[in-house]
Design an enzyme around this catalytic site. Structure first.
Site, PDB file in Angstrom:
ATOM      1  N   PRO A  74       0.840  -1.211   0.000  1.00  0.00           N
ATOM      2  CA  PRO A  74       0.000   0.000   0.000  1.00  0.00           C
ATOM      3  C   PRO A  74       0.875   1.261   0.000  1.00  0.00           C
ATOM      4  O   PRO A  74       1.768   1.386   0.811  1.00  0.00           O
ATOM      5  CB  PRO A  74      -0.790  -0.093   1.305  1.00  0.00           C
ATOM      6  CG  PRO A  74      -0.590  -1.474   1.815  1.00  0.00           C
ATOM      7  CD  PRO A  74       0.669  -2.005   1.210  1.00  0.00           C
ATOM      8  N   GLU A  75       0.613   2.130  -0.950  1.00  0.00           N
ATOM      9  CA  GLU A  75       1.351   3.395  -1.039  1.00  0.00           C
ATOM     10  C   GLU A  75       0.480   4.502  -0.439  1.00  0.00           C
ATOM     11  O   GLU A  75      -0.673   4.270  -0.084  1.00  0.00           O
ATOM     12  CB  GLU A  75       1.665   3.712  -2.509  1.00  0.00           C
ATOM     13  CG  GLU A  75       2.563   2.700  -3.199  1.00  0.00           C
ATOM     14  CD  GLU A  75       4.037   2.863  -2.831  1.00  0.00           C
ATOM     15  OE1 GLU A  75       4.398   3.905  -2.259  1.00  0.00           O
ATOM     16  OE2 GLU A  75       4.809   1.932  -3.114  1.00  0.00           O
ATOM     17  N   HIS A  95      -5.922 -14.751   8.126  1.00  0.00           N
ATOM     18  CA  HIS A  95      -5.117 -13.536   8.304  1.00  0.00           C
ATOM     19  C   HIS A  95      -5.925 -12.326   8.789  1.00  0.00           C
ATOM     20  O   HIS A  95      -5.419 -11.211   8.757  1.00  0.00           O
ATOM     21  CB  HIS A  95      -4.368 -13.153   7.014  1.00  0.00           C
ATOM     22  CG  HIS A  95      -3.565 -14.270   6.420  1.00  0.00           C
ATOM     23  ND1 HIS A  95      -2.568 -14.916   7.123  1.00  0.00           N
ATOM     24  CD2 HIS A  95      -3.628 -14.869   5.208  1.00  0.00           C
ATOM     25  CE1 HIS A  95      -2.044 -15.857   6.351  1.00  0.00           C
ATOM     26  NE2 HIS A  95      -2.677 -15.854   5.186  1.00  0.00           N
ATOM     27  N   LYS A  98      23.221  18.333  -1.407  1.00  0.00           N
ATOM     28  CA  LYS A  98      23.310  16.869  -1.428  1.00  0.00           C
ATOM     29  C   LYS A  98      23.864  16.304  -2.746  1.00  0.00           C
ATOM     30  O   LYS A  98      23.334  16.579  -3.809  1.00  0.00           O
ATOM     31  CB  LYS A  98      21.930  16.260  -1.150  1.00  0.00           C
ATOM     32  CG  LYS A  98      21.458  16.541   0.260  1.00  0.00           C
ATOM     33  CD  LYS A  98      20.352  15.611   0.687  1.00  0.00           C
ATOM     34  CE  LYS A  98      20.118  15.654   2.178  1.00  0.00           C
ATOM     35  NZ  LYS A  98      19.877  17.014   2.732  1.00  0.00           N
ATOM     36  N   ARG A 126       1.311 -11.095   5.335  1.00  0.00           N
ATOM     37  CA  ARG A 126       2.770 -11.105   5.566  1.00  0.00           C
ATOM     38  C   ARG A 126       3.168 -10.549   6.931  1.00  0.00           C
ATOM     39  O   ARG A 126       4.343 -10.581   7.301  1.00  0.00           O
ATOM     40  CB  ARG A 126       3.472 -10.353   4.431  1.00  0.00           C
ATOM     41  CG  ARG A 126       3.279 -11.086   3.098  1.00  0.00           C
ATOM     42  CD  ARG A 126       4.014 -10.428   1.973  1.00  0.00           C
ATOM     43  NE  ARG A 126       5.458 -10.420   2.194  1.00  0.00           N
ATOM     44  CZ  ARG A 126       6.319  -9.809   1.400  1.00  0.00           C
ATOM     45  NH1 ARG A 126       5.885  -9.153   0.353  1.00  0.00           N
ATOM     46  NH2 ARG A 126       7.603  -9.841   1.650  1.00  0.00           N
TER      47      ARG A 126
END
Ligand SMILES: [Zn+2]
Length: 269
Positions: free
Chosen positions: A2-3, A90, A150, A109
Site C-alpha cells: 500500500p502506497e 489472516h 546533497k 505477511r
C-alpha cells in the site's frame, strides 16, 4: 505494498463509517505482526472515535487522550464488515463498534502495525517524519533547499522519509518521468525551476492515485471484498525495455540504493 494514495483512500473510506462511533470490543487474533499486538489495544473499548487522519502511511485514530496507530505494512488490508461475518485467514485484528461494524485488519505477511500511544507522547518514528507531499510546505523552494547541498541521487533524496514522507518507489519513478528529470542526477545539480517541476509532478501523480482509489471505494464495504489496491496507469514503472510513452525511446532499469528505478534516458535529463 500500500502506497500513500491507498492509505489516504482507506482513511477517506472508513472515516464516515467510524467517526463518532463507540468501540464495543477489540478482538486480537494474532500474537504479533511487526510488533506484538499488545493487550493495551483494549484501551479503546468504550471510547468514541473522535477523528481518523493519515500521517505518511500511518492511519491515526484519535480517542481524545489516546491514539490508535495502524500501518498496513507490505500486505495489510483494512475492511469494514459486520461483526458476525465469517473470519477469514489472516484477519488478525477486529475493532467492533457498538452498532456492529467490524473494522478488520487482514495482513498475510504480518509486517503491519497496530499500537496505542498517548497523544502527548507519540513514538519517535512519528516525530521524525518529514513534510507531507500534498501539503503547501512541500514546494519547489523547500526541495531546492534540501537538494542544493546533497550529492546523493535525486531519487534517493525524494524517497528519504525525513525530507518528504510517503513518496515510494513507484511514485518517485513516475514523478521523475513526468518532470523529465533523470533519477540518477546528483540532487545538488537541480535548478530551482526543476525542483518546482518535480514537486508539481509528485503532487500530481499522488493525486492521480487518490483519484483512481475513489472508484474502488465501495470494495471496502464488501465483507469479502478485496481492498481495491488500484492498478494505476503507469508510464515507466515496471516497464523495462518497453517504449517511452513520450519519445518512443527504450525504458531502462537501474538500481538506486537497492531499488529498481525505471526511466527514459532520452527524455529524462
Ligand atoms: Zn522518453
Amino acid at each position: 505494498m500500500p502506497e500513500l494514495p491507498e492509505v489516504e483512500t482507506v482513511c477517506r473510506a472508513i472515516s464516515p463509517r467510524l467517526i463518532g462511533k463507540k468501540i464495543k470490543s477489540v478482538v486480537i487474533r494474532a500474537e504479533k505482526l511487526r510488533r506484538p499486538l499488545d493487550k493495551n489495544l483494549h484501551e479503546i473499548e468504550a471510547r468514541t472515535v473522535k477523528n481518523i487522519s493519515r500521517r505518511a502511511k500511518y492511519l491515526i485514530f484519535n480517542f481524545d487522550e489516546i491514539n490508535l496507530l495502524i500501518h498496513l505494512g507490505m500486505s495489510g488490508i483494512l475492511r469494514i464488515c459486520r461483526e458476525n461475518d465469517e473470519i477469514i485467514r489472516h484477519d488478525h485484528l477486529s475493532i467492533i463498534t457498538e452498532d456492529g461494524a467490524d473494522l478488520r485488519l487482514n495482513d498475510p505477511r504480518r509486517f503491519g502495525l497496530a499500537m496505542i500511544y498517548p497523544v502527548n507522547n507519540p513514538p519517535e518514528f512519528l516525530i521524525n517524519l518529514g513534510v507531507e507531499p500534498l501539503s503547501e510546505e512541500f514546494d519547489g523552494k523547500y526541495l531546492f533547499e534540501i537538494c542544493k547541498t546533497k550529492s546523493a541521487k535525486i531519487k534517493q533524496v525524494l524517497m528519504e522519509q525525513k525530507n518528504v514522507v510517503g513518496v515510494g518507489n513507484i511514485y518517485a519513478c513516475e514523478a521523475l518521468f513526468q518532470a523529465e528529470i533523470s533519477p540518477v542526477r546528483s540532487a545538488k545539480t537541480l535548478t530551482k525551476t526543476e525542483c518546482e517541476k518535480l514537486v508539481a509532478a509528485v503532487k500530481d501523480r499522488l493525486e492521480a492515485g487518490i483519484q483512481a482509489g475513489g472508484t474502488t471505494l465501495r470494495d471496502f464495504f464488501h465483507p469479502d471484498g478485496k481492498p481495491g489496491y488500484f492498478s494505476q496507469k503507469l508510464a515507466v514503472y515496471g516497464k523495462v525495455a518497453e517504449k517511452c510513452p513520450r519519445c518512443g525511446g527504450k525504458i531502462e532499469n537501474e538500481k538506486i540504493s537497492g531499488r529498481s528505478s525505471f526511466f527514459c534516458p532520452k527524455c529524462q535529463k
